[in-house]
Design an enzyme around this catalytic site. Structure first.
Site, PDB file in Angstrom:
ATOM      1  N   HIS A 206      43.921  28.942  50.937  1.00  0.00           N
ATOM      2  CA  HIS A 206      42.846  29.798  50.424  1.00  0.00           C
ATOM      3  C   HIS A 206      41.853  29.078  49.514  1.00  0.00           C
ATOM      4  O   HIS A 206      40.914  29.690  49.013  1.00  0.00           O
ATOM      5  CB  HIS A 206      43.407  31.028  49.689  1.00  0.00           C
ATOM      6  CG  HIS A 206      44.027  30.715  48.362  1.00  0.00           C
ATOM      7  ND1 HIS A 206      45.311  30.275  48.227  1.00  0.00           N
ATOM      8  CD2 HIS A 206      43.525  30.779  47.105  1.00  0.00           C
ATOM      9  CE1 HIS A 206      45.595  30.086  46.950  1.00  0.00           C
ATOM     10  NE2 HIS A 206      44.523  30.379  46.243  1.00  0.00           N
TER      11      HIS A 206
HETATM   12  C1  UD1 Z   1      41.287  33.882  43.489  1.00  0.00           C
HETATM   13  C2  UD1 Z   1      41.199  32.838  42.393  1.00  0.00           C
HETATM   14  C3  UD1 Z   1      42.076  31.641  42.760  1.00  0.00           C
HETATM   15  C4  UD1 Z   1      43.489  32.080  43.059  1.00  0.00           C
HETATM   16  C5  UD1 Z   1      43.484  33.175  44.103  1.00  0.00           C
HETATM   17  C6  UD1 Z   1      44.878  33.714  44.274  1.00  0.00           C
HETATM   18  C7  UD1 Z   1      39.063  32.634  41.162  1.00  0.00           C
HETATM   19  C8  UD1 Z   1      37.816  31.848  41.028  1.00  0.00           C
HETATM   20  N1  UD1 Z   1      39.828  32.348  42.246  1.00  0.00           N
HETATM   21  O1  UD1 Z   1      40.777  33.293  44.671  1.00  0.00           O
HETATM   22  O2  UD1 Z   1      42.099  30.727  41.674  1.00  0.00           O
HETATM   23  O3  UD1 Z   1      44.211  30.970  43.502  1.00  0.00           O
HETATM   24  O4  UD1 Z   1      42.642  34.255  43.675  1.00  0.00           O
HETATM   25  O5  UD1 Z   1      45.065  34.342  45.496  1.00  0.00           O
HETATM   26  O6  UD1 Z   1      39.346  33.476  40.346  1.00  0.00           O
HETATM   27  N2  UD1 Z   1      39.193  39.718  49.138  1.00  0.00           N
HETATM   28  C9  UD1 Z   1      39.625  40.817  49.835  1.00  0.00           C
HETATM   29  N3  UD1 Z   1      40.540  41.621  49.247  1.00  0.00           N
HETATM   30  C10 UD1 Z   1      41.060  41.406  48.011  1.00  0.00           C
HETATM   31  C11 UD1 Z   1      40.598  40.293  47.317  1.00  0.00           C
HETATM   32  C12 UD1 Z   1      39.667  39.441  47.889  1.00  0.00           C
HETATM   33  O7  UD1 Z   1      39.190  41.064  50.952  1.00  0.00           O
HETATM   34  O8  UD1 Z   1      41.916  42.184  47.548  1.00  0.00           O
HETATM   35  C13 UD1 Z   1      38.221  38.787  49.793  1.00  0.00           C
HETATM   36  C14 UD1 Z   1      36.772  39.094  49.449  1.00  0.00           C
HETATM   37  O9  UD1 Z   1      36.022  38.848  50.588  1.00  0.00           O
HETATM   38  C15 UD1 Z   1      36.474  38.055  48.392  1.00  0.00           C
HETATM   39  C16 UD1 Z   1      37.337  36.868  48.794  1.00  0.00           C
HETATM   40  O10 UD1 Z   1      38.501  37.444  49.352  1.00  0.00           O
HETATM   41  O11 UD1 Z   1      35.118  37.715  48.344  1.00  0.00           O
HETATM   42  C17 UD1 Z   1      37.721  35.957  47.649  1.00  0.00           C
HETATM   43  O12 UD1 Z   1      38.340  36.697  46.580  1.00  0.00           O
HETATM   44  P1  UD1 Z   1      38.253  36.138  45.059  1.00  0.00           P
HETATM   45  O13 UD1 Z   1      39.095  36.970  44.172  1.00  0.00           O
HETATM   46  O14 UD1 Z   1      36.843  35.932  44.678  1.00  0.00           O
HETATM   47  O15 UD1 Z   1      38.830  34.683  45.186  1.00  0.00           O
HETATM   48  P2  UD1 Z   1      40.202  34.203  45.841  1.00  0.00           P
HETATM   49  O16 UD1 Z   1      39.882  33.253  46.934  1.00  0.00           O
HETATM   50  O17 UD1 Z   1      41.074  35.366  46.115  1.00  0.00           O
HETATM   51  N1  UDP Z   2      52.675  34.811  47.706  1.00  0.00           N
HETATM   52  C1  UDP Z   2      53.128  36.035  48.210  1.00  0.00           C
HETATM   53  N2  UDP Z   2      52.755  36.404  49.469  1.00  0.00           N
HETATM   54  C2  UDP Z   2      51.989  35.616  50.272  1.00  0.00           C
HETATM   55  C3  UDP Z   2      51.523  34.373  49.751  1.00  0.00           C
HETATM   56  C4  UDP Z   2      51.872  34.010  48.467  1.00  0.00           C
HETATM   57  O1  UDP Z   2      53.861  36.755  47.525  1.00  0.00           O
HETATM   58  O2  UDP Z   2      51.700  36.005  51.411  1.00  0.00           O
HETATM   59  C5  UDP Z   2      53.017  34.442  46.312  1.00  0.00           C
HETATM   60  C6  UDP Z   2      53.656  33.073  46.139  1.00  0.00           C
HETATM   61  O3  UDP Z   2      55.057  33.122  46.288  1.00  0.00           O
HETATM   62  C7  UDP Z   2      53.254  32.734  44.716  1.00  0.00           C
HETATM   63  C8  UDP Z   2      51.876  33.361  44.585  1.00  0.00           C
HETATM   64  O4  UDP Z   2      51.803  34.352  45.604  1.00  0.00           O
HETATM   65  O5  UDP Z   2      54.132  33.362  43.793  1.00  0.00           O
HETATM   66  C9  UDP Z   2      50.799  32.325  44.745  1.00  0.00           C
HETATM   67  O6  UDP Z   2      49.577  32.953  44.824  1.00  0.00           O
HETATM   68  P1  UDP Z   2      48.292  32.256  45.437  1.00  0.00           P
HETATM   69  O7  UDP Z   2      48.690  31.161  46.325  1.00  0.00           O
HETATM   70  O8  UDP Z   2      47.455  33.347  45.975  1.00  0.00           O
HETATM   71  O9  UDP Z   2      47.538  31.723  44.151  1.00  0.00           O
HETATM   72  P2  UDP Z   2      47.566  30.357  43.317  1.00  0.00           P
HETATM   73  O10 UDP Z   2      48.956  30.131  42.854  1.00  0.00           O
HETATM   74  O11 UDP Z   2      47.053  29.278  44.216  1.00  0.00           O
HETATM   75  O12 UDP Z   2      46.608  30.599  42.208  1.00  0.00           O
END
Ligand code: UD1
Ligand code: UDP
Length: 370
Positions: A206
């Site tokens: 991601h």
């Molecule tokens: C965010 C965090 C990242 C973290 C990740 C965990 C920031 C800058 N990034 O990234 O550090 O590792 O969460 O998973 O804070 N979207 C949906 N449904 C949701 C949420 C998001 O469809 O419930 C889609 C939207 O199109 C959105 C995109 O995902 O624009 C990105 O979501 P966003 O929260 O901005 O960043 P993440 O990539 O999730």
């Molecule tokens: N995780 C989960 N379901 C999934 C993918 C990840 O429960 O389908 C959990 C994973 O075990 C870990 C956390 O989500 O505890 C990590 O989140 P993510 O990778 O979104 O964020 P990051 O750690 O990179 O910020």
């Protein structure tokens, strides 16, 4: 009464806050309030974790949703300031490195409220990562900087932060893993997806650098296409990645591969079970690098850097960037059955939340007002 506002917004935040809220609730002189910014809102990215981890319903949801980094941060700040003025807490506690973390920390500090940052001091030294900016800025407005590994203490000292504020306590994400390991054994996810123990790899992706950039994204999927000829790959797709798969017309081609099992993002217990029983994990996640180290499951990380270096020096993590040879060699090595052996980092023992709450009580509790 010590009033603490705890802020969460994204999937990894929920996993980190669960043991902290549980610990706070054990103390009669703490009044924990939980605020969800609404950064993640899909049921599979939010509600599922409140259910699996028994996190109480948030007292308030700011419902900011998705937006550009600046817009999302600004929306959180505007709404969070109102909540702070109403609640007047003694402390705001933030976890991790997402936009919600930084937005809440800076708003609290500007309102004159103390800030505790859990998972402080991690540095990838890559300012192109939005998380790196969030980490540095959050740390520099925090009063309590709780760290998970010794490299973090050194990073903070190098940045001139007062040593007295830096507290090495262990890893709350691992508290959650340890307290849910048994429960995860009851998950039926392997049967549901038609998988056999140690006969598949788990994939999560991601990071914007991997999935927003068209060239990197295509090149990663060409490489994974080669890996899936040797082992089944289970891929719970993050919403950011799904959006890009659709945009680049890659979803149909992935669906057509028999050895790639696509799912929605999974709940905590199912995903933990999937990791425990996997041959190895391929990821660009931060938290998963730590979890695989504790589970002694090999982890191939598609990134050039890691802010969690202990997972490579003591754990099972190898950094392979997006280099085809490195990725294929690492995967082949594991598939051939070469054993890995990780050391569990110091204080990743399931008691980090307990240590954090004791420190907060000793410094901010009724008898010890600072
Ligand atoms: C965010 C965090 C990242 C973290 C990740 C965990 C920031 C800058 N990034 O990234 O550090 O590792 O969460 O998973 O804070 N979207 C949906 N449904 C949701 C949420 C998001 O469809 O419930 C889609 C939207 O199109 C959105 C995109 O995902 O624009 C990105 O979501 P966003 O929260 O901005 O960043 P993440 O990539 O999730
Ligand atoms: N995780 C989960 N379901 C999934 C993918 C990840 O429960 O389908 C959990 C994973 O075990 C870990 C956390 O989500 O505890 C990590 O989140 P993510 O990778 O979104 O964020 P990051 O750690 O990179 O910020």
């Amino acid at each position: 009464m010590l009033k603490i506002i705890n802020v969460v917004g994204t999937r990894p935040n929920f996993i980190k806050i669960a043991p902290l809220i549980k610990e706070m609730k054990k103390h009669k002189d703490i009044n924990p309030i939980l605020i969800h910014t609404g950064q993640h809102y899909d049921a599979s990215m939010s509600k599922a974790f409140f259910e699996d981890l028994n996190i109480p319903k948030p007292n308030l949801n700011l419902e900011v949703g998705s937006a550009s980094d600046a817009a999302q941060t600004a929306k959180i700040m505007l709404k969070f300031e109102k909540a702070l003025l109403k609640e007047k807490p003694d402390l705001v506690l933030v976890v991790g490195d997402v936009n919600s973390t930084f937005a809440a920390a800076i708003t609290a500090k500007k309102c004159g409220i103390k800030v505790a940052h859990v998972e402080s001091g991690l540095r990838s030294f890559d300012m192109k990562m939005p998380e790196e900016i969030n980490r540095i800025l959050t740390d520099h407005v925090s009063d309590f900087l709780f760290t998970t590994e010794k490299s973090a203490n050194q990073n903070l000292i190098n940045e001139g932060i007062d040593k007295k504020k830096i507290l090495y306590v262990g890893n709350v994400m691992i508290d959650t893993l340890i307290s849910h390991r048994e429960k995860a054994k009851k998950s039926r996810i392997l049967q549901k997806l038609g998988l056999y123990k140690k006969e598949y790899a788990v994939l999560t992706l991601h990071r914007p650098s991997n999935v927003d950039d068209n060239e990197s994204f295509k090149s990663i999927f060409n490489i994974l296409n080669k890996v899936q000829r040797k082992i089944k790959i289970v891929f719970p797709i993050h919403p950011r990645t799904l959006k890009n798969l659709k945009k680049h017309c890659l979803l149909e081609s992935l669906k057509s591969k028999k050895s790639i099992v696509l799912t929605e993002p999974l709940g905590y217990l199912d995903f933990l079970s999937l990791m425990i029983n996997s041959k190895f994990v391929i990821t660009d996640s931060g938290g998963i690098q730590e979890e695989t180290t504790v589970l002694n499951v090999p982890c191939v990380t598609i990134r050039n850097t890691t802010e969690r270096p202990i997972t490579t020096t003591e754990g099972t993590n190898v950094l392979v960037s997006t280099d085809e040879d490195k990725i294929l060699n690492s995967c082949n090595h594991i598939i051939k059955g070469v054993n890995v052996k990780s050391k569990i980092p110091k204080l990743w023992d399931g008691k980090a939340a307990d240590r954090i709450i004791n420190i907060l009580l000793a410094n901010l509790g009724r008898n010890h007002q600072t």
